[in-house]
Design a protein around this motif. Structure first.
Motif, PDB file in Angstrom:
ATOM      1  N   ALA A 192      41.355  35.325  58.532  1.00 20.53           N
ATOM      2  CA  ALA A 192      40.404  34.967  59.579  1.00 20.53           C
ATOM      3  C   ALA A 192      40.027  33.499  59.420  1.00 20.53           C
ATOM      4  O   ALA A 192      39.706  33.059  58.316  1.00 20.53           O
ATOM      5  CB  ALA A 192      39.158  35.848  59.501  1.00 20.53           C
ATOM      6  N   ALA A 193      40.084  32.750  60.509  1.00 22.85           N
ATOM      7  CA  ALA A 193      39.776  31.320  60.465  1.00 22.85           C
ATOM      8  C   ALA A 193      39.139  30.909  61.778  1.00 22.85           C
ATOM      9  O   ALA A 193      39.540  31.385  62.842  1.00 22.85           O
ATOM     10  CB  ALA A 193      41.042  30.503  60.208  1.00 22.85           C
ATOM     11  N   ARG A 194      38.157  30.024  61.731  1.00 24.12           N
ATOM     12  CA  ARG A 194      37.536  29.508  62.943  1.00 24.12           C
ATOM     13  C   ARG A 194      38.413  28.463  63.624  1.00 24.12           C
ATOM     14  O   ARG A 194      38.461  28.376  64.840  1.00 24.12           O
ATOM     15  CB  ARG A 194      36.185  28.862  62.610  1.00 24.12           C
ATOM     16  N   ASP A 195      39.091  27.656  62.819  1.00 24.09           N
ATOM     17  CA  ASP A 195      39.816  26.496  63.338  1.00 24.09           C
ATOM     18  C   ASP A 195      41.181  26.899  63.905  1.00 24.09           C
ATOM     19  O   ASP A 195      41.952  27.609  63.256  1.00 24.09           O
ATOM     20  CB  ASP A 195      40.004  25.484  62.205  1.00 24.09           C
ATOM     21  N   TRP A 196      41.471  26.438  65.131  1.00 24.27           N
ATOM     22  CA  TRP A 196      42.738  26.779  65.767  1.00 24.27           C
ATOM     23  C   TRP A 196      43.926  26.241  64.984  1.00 24.27           C
ATOM     24  O   TRP A 196      44.954  26.911  64.849  1.00 24.27           O
ATOM     25  CB  TRP A 196      42.775  26.237  67.197  1.00 24.27           C
ATOM     26  N   LEU A 197      43.810  25.027  64.458  1.00 29.61           N
ATOM     27  CA  LEU A 197      44.924  24.436  63.717  1.00 29.61           C
ATOM     28  C   LEU A 197      45.219  25.255  62.465  1.00 29.61           C
ATOM     29  O   LEU A 197      46.387  25.484  62.126  1.00 29.61           O
ATOM     30  CB  LEU A 197      44.589  22.988  63.345  1.00 29.61           C
ATOM     31  N   ALA A 198      44.172  25.716  61.796  1.00 27.77           N
ATOM     32  CA  ALA A 198      44.374  26.554  60.619  1.00 27.77           C
ATOM     33  C   ALA A 198      45.092  27.842  60.991  1.00 27.77           C
ATOM     34  O   ALA A 198      46.023  28.282  60.295  1.00 27.77           O
ATOM     35  CB  ALA A 198      43.024  26.858  59.972  1.00 27.77           C
ATOM     36  N   LYS A 199      44.685  28.474  62.086  1.00 30.62           N
ATOM     37  CA  LYS A 199      45.330  29.718  62.507  1.00 30.62           C
ATOM     38  C   LYS A 199      46.811  29.495  62.815  1.00 30.62           C
ATOM     39  O   LYS A 199      47.672  30.289  62.406  1.00 30.62           O
ATOM     40  CB  LYS A 199      44.610  30.298  63.723  1.00 30.62           C
ATOM     41  N   LEU A 200      47.104  28.419  63.519  1.00 29.95           N
ATOM     42  CA  LEU A 200      48.490  28.170  63.908  1.00 29.95           C
ATOM     43  C   LEU A 200      49.369  27.817  62.704  1.00 29.95           C
ATOM     44  O   LEU A 200      50.545  28.191  62.651  1.00 29.95           O
ATOM     45  CB  LEU A 200      48.535  27.058  64.954  1.00 29.95           C
ATOM     46  N   HIS A 201      48.800  27.123  61.721  1.00 31.67           N
ATOM     47  CA  HIS A 201      49.590  26.823  60.525  1.00 31.67           C
ATOM     48  C   HIS A 201      49.795  28.073  59.672  1.00 31.67           C
ATOM     49  O   HIS A 201      50.829  28.197  58.996  1.00 31.67           O
ATOM     50  CB  HIS A 201      48.922  25.703  59.717  1.00 31.67           C
ATOM     51  N   LEU A 202      48.859  29.009  59.711  1.00 31.09           N
ATOM     52  CA  LEU A 202      49.072  30.286  59.042  1.00 31.09           C
ATOM     53  C   LEU A 202      50.181  31.080  59.730  1.00 31.09           C
ATOM     54  O   LEU A 202      50.984  31.749  59.071  1.00 31.09           O
ATOM     55  CB  LEU A 202      47.776  31.090  59.026  1.00 31.09           C
ATOM     56  N   VAL A 203      50.231  30.986  61.055  1.00 28.68           N
ATOM     57  CA  VAL A 203      51.338  31.612  61.790  1.00 28.68           C
ATOM     58  C   VAL A 203      52.661  30.966  61.380  1.00 28.68           C
ATOM     59  O   VAL A 203      53.645  31.661  61.091  1.00 28.68           O
ATOM     60  CB  VAL A 203      51.131  31.487  63.310  1.00 28.68           C
ATOM     61  N   ALA A 204      52.696  29.639  61.361  1.00 26.76           N
ATOM     62  CA  ALA A 204      53.930  28.927  61.005  1.00 26.76           C
ATOM     63  C   ALA A 204      54.414  29.304  59.609  1.00 26.76           C
ATOM     64  O   ALA A 204      55.619  29.350  59.345  1.00 26.76           O
ATOM     65  CB  ALA A 204      53.700  27.417  61.087  1.00 26.76           C
ATOM     66  N   ALA A 205      53.467  29.597  58.715  1.00 19.68           N
ATOM     67  CA  ALA A 205      53.835  29.970  57.354  1.00 19.68           C
ATOM     68  C   ALA A 205      54.252  31.433  57.243  1.00 19.68           C
ATOM     69  O   ALA A 205      54.620  31.890  56.153  1.00 19.68           O
ATOM     70  CB  ALA A 205      52.661  29.694  56.410  1.00 19.68           C
ATOM     71  N   GLY A 206      54.189  32.165  58.355  1.00 23.24           N
ATOM     72  CA  GLY A 206      54.680  33.536  58.365  1.00 23.24           C
ATOM     73  C   GLY A 206      53.690  34.599  57.970  1.00 23.24           C
ATOM     74  O   GLY A 206      54.074  35.714  57.616  1.00 23.24           O
ATOM     75  N   PHE A 207      52.371  34.295  58.067  1.00 20.40           N
ATOM     76  CA  PHE A 207      51.366  35.253  57.620  1.00 20.40           C
ATOM     77  C   PHE A 207      50.866  36.181  58.711  1.00 20.40           C
ATOM     78  O   PHE A 207      50.027  37.042  58.451  1.00 20.40           O
ATOM     79  CB  PHE A 207      50.185  34.511  56.997  1.00 20.40           C
ATOM     80  N   GLY A 208      51.325  36.021  59.942  1.00 20.01           N
ATOM     81  CA  GLY A 208      50.885  36.916  60.995  1.00 20.01           C
ATOM     82  C   GLY A 208      51.011  36.303  62.366  1.00 20.01           C
ATOM     83  O   GLY A 208      51.547  35.195  62.537  1.00 20.01           O
ATOM     84  N   LEU A 209      50.519  37.033  63.361  1.00 21.96           N
ATOM     85  CA  LEU A 209      50.535  36.609  64.760  1.00 21.96           C
ATOM     86  C   LEU A 209      49.116  36.254  65.178  1.00 21.96           C
ATOM     87  O   LEU A 209      48.145  36.713  64.573  1.00 21.96           O
ATOM     88  CB  LEU A 209      51.054  37.740  65.653  1.00 21.96           C
ATOM     89  N   THR A 210      48.982  35.482  66.246  1.00 16.49           N
ATOM     90  CA  THR A 210      47.666  35.236  66.813  1.00 16.49           C
ATOM     91  C   THR A 210      47.791  35.012  68.308  1.00 16.49           C
ATOM     92  O   THR A 210      48.847  34.597  68.805  1.00 16.49           O
ATOM     93  CB  THR A 210      46.968  34.031  66.146  1.00 16.49           C
ATOM     94  N   THR A 211      46.744  35.321  69.036  1.00 19.72           N
ATOM     95  CA  THR A 211      46.692  35.104  70.479  1.00 19.72           C
ATOM     96  C   THR A 211      46.174  33.705  70.742  1.00 19.72           C
ATOM     97  O   THR A 211      45.214  33.264  70.105  1.00 19.72           O
ATOM     98  CB  THR A 211      45.741  36.124  71.138  1.00 19.72           C
ATOM     99  N   ILE A 212      46.805  32.996  71.662  1.00 22.19           N
ATOM    100  CA  ILE A 212      46.342  31.648  71.975  1.00 22.19           C
ATOM    101  C   ILE A 212      46.209  31.476  73.491  1.00 22.19           C
ATOM    102  O   ILE A 212      46.918  32.122  74.260  1.00 22.19           O
ATOM    103  CB  ILE A 212      47.272  30.549  71.410  1.00 22.19           C
ATOM    104  N   PRO A 213      45.313  30.609  73.928  1.00 20.04           N
ATOM    105  CA  PRO A 213      45.222  30.291  75.351  1.00 20.04           C
ATOM    106  C   PRO A 213      46.334  29.326  75.741  1.00 20.04           C
ATOM    107  O   PRO A 213      46.911  28.635  74.890  1.00 20.04           O
ATOM    108  CB  PRO A 213      43.843  29.620  75.469  1.00 20.04           C
TER     109      PRO A 213
END
Length: 309
Positions: free
Chosen positions: A235-256
């Motif tokens: 769980a992260a507030r920052d969009w950049l953090a979420k997207l870099h976690l996705v890039a590292a293969g840790f999961g999916l996220t919904t984005i606008p």
């Protein structure tokens, strides 16, 4: 004691309380004690000869008389701040527009709009801030912002229940997308079927839960139409953090849609098919009435930028 004798400090405190909705939050923002804020409000109410705030168990709201005082308090505080800038030799800010925006708007939409505005209308100064929707709406109502960018989702309720209604304009409407790691099997196609989202690990935003924790709060980042209890690994507030976690293969996220051109390498953004449509509107809101020329120009720049996203 007459209202005309009210101090600038009490007017500034009243404005802050009206915006933040609680004496505690206003005190923290101003660096005062809560008792100090209470004294300033009491002094202003004595000067007005009538209650300006209604006290509730979870905060305060302005009375009808409070709304009238708030309007004039905001004008007085702004005029004195302008005088202080002039005395200090800071250039005239008659062309200043105060803009508020929702978090993801600061990634592409706001920078693009402000860059275009600077090229076409260099005399206009924009001061901006990122905030939550409730805070942005309150800042409009308390005259601390001139324009706000907001996200609205079905069934598109009014932004608040106060009158008069805020003037709003829909800049664009779009569907949400799924951000997946480029190495994920789902990244091989041109879209993701909603059934393929079952059992996937998720990277959530504020209110999300880490695996094993309680399922409380809005799970921003999880696909909104998902019909199962999600597995949230980060769980992260920052969009950049979420997207870099996705890039590292840790999961999916919904984005606008406003973020799809700003994802880092290693992320694929795909539409979702099946299930309910997850539409979002980007709104531009202001107080009713005739806007100033600088506000009109900023609104035009935001509208143009939104069409390029």
């Amino acid at each position: 004691m007459a209202l005309g004798d009210a101090s600038l400090v009490s007017l500034r405190v009243f404005r802050e309380v009206a915006e933040r909705g609680t004496l505690t939050a206003a005190a923290a923002a101003l660096g005062y004690t809560e008792s100090g804020v209470s004294r300033q409000i009491a002094s202003l109410e004595r000067a007005a000869g009538t209650p300006l705030l209604e006290r509730h168990h979870n905060g305060v709201s302005t009375t009808q008389a409070g709304q009238i005082v708030l309007h004039h308090a905001a004008a007085t505080v702004d005029q004195m701040d302008a005088a202080a800038r002039e005395v200090a030799g800071i250039p005239d800010e008659a062309g200043t527009v105060r803009l508020g925006w929702f978090p993801s708007a600061g990634v592409l939409l706001v920078p693009r709009a402000l860059s275009a505005l600077r090229d076409k209308h260099p005399a206009i100064t924009v001061i901006s801030c990122e905030e939550s929707t409730p805070r942005l709406v309150r800042a409009l109502r308390t005259f601390k912002l001139d324009l706000v960018l907001l996200v609205s989702m079905p069934p598109y309720h009014p932004l608040d229940t106060e009158t008069p209604a805020l003037a709003t304009q829909t800049l664009t409407e779009h569907s949400c997308r799924i951000a997946v790691p480029a190495t994920h099997p789902l990244a091989r196609g041109d879209y993701v079927d909603v059934t393929d989202l079952h059992g996937q690990p998720w990277i959530s935003g504020r209110g999300g839960i880490v695996r094993g924790g309680p399922a409380e709060g809005p799970q921003l980042g999880v696909w909104p139409g998902l019909d199962e209890r999600p597995e949230i690994t980060h769980a992260a507030r920052d969009w950049l953090a979420k997207l870099h976690l996705v890039a590292a293969g840790f999961g999916l996220t919904t984005i606008p849609a406003v973020l799809q051109d700003a994802v880092p390498p290693g992320v694929r953004v795909l539409p979702v098919r099946g299930g309910q449509s997850e539409q979002r509107r980007i709104l531009l809101a202001r107080l009713p009435g005739d806007p100033s020329e600088p506000v009109i120009r900023v609104a035009e720049a935001l509208r143009t930028a939104a069409l390029t996203i």
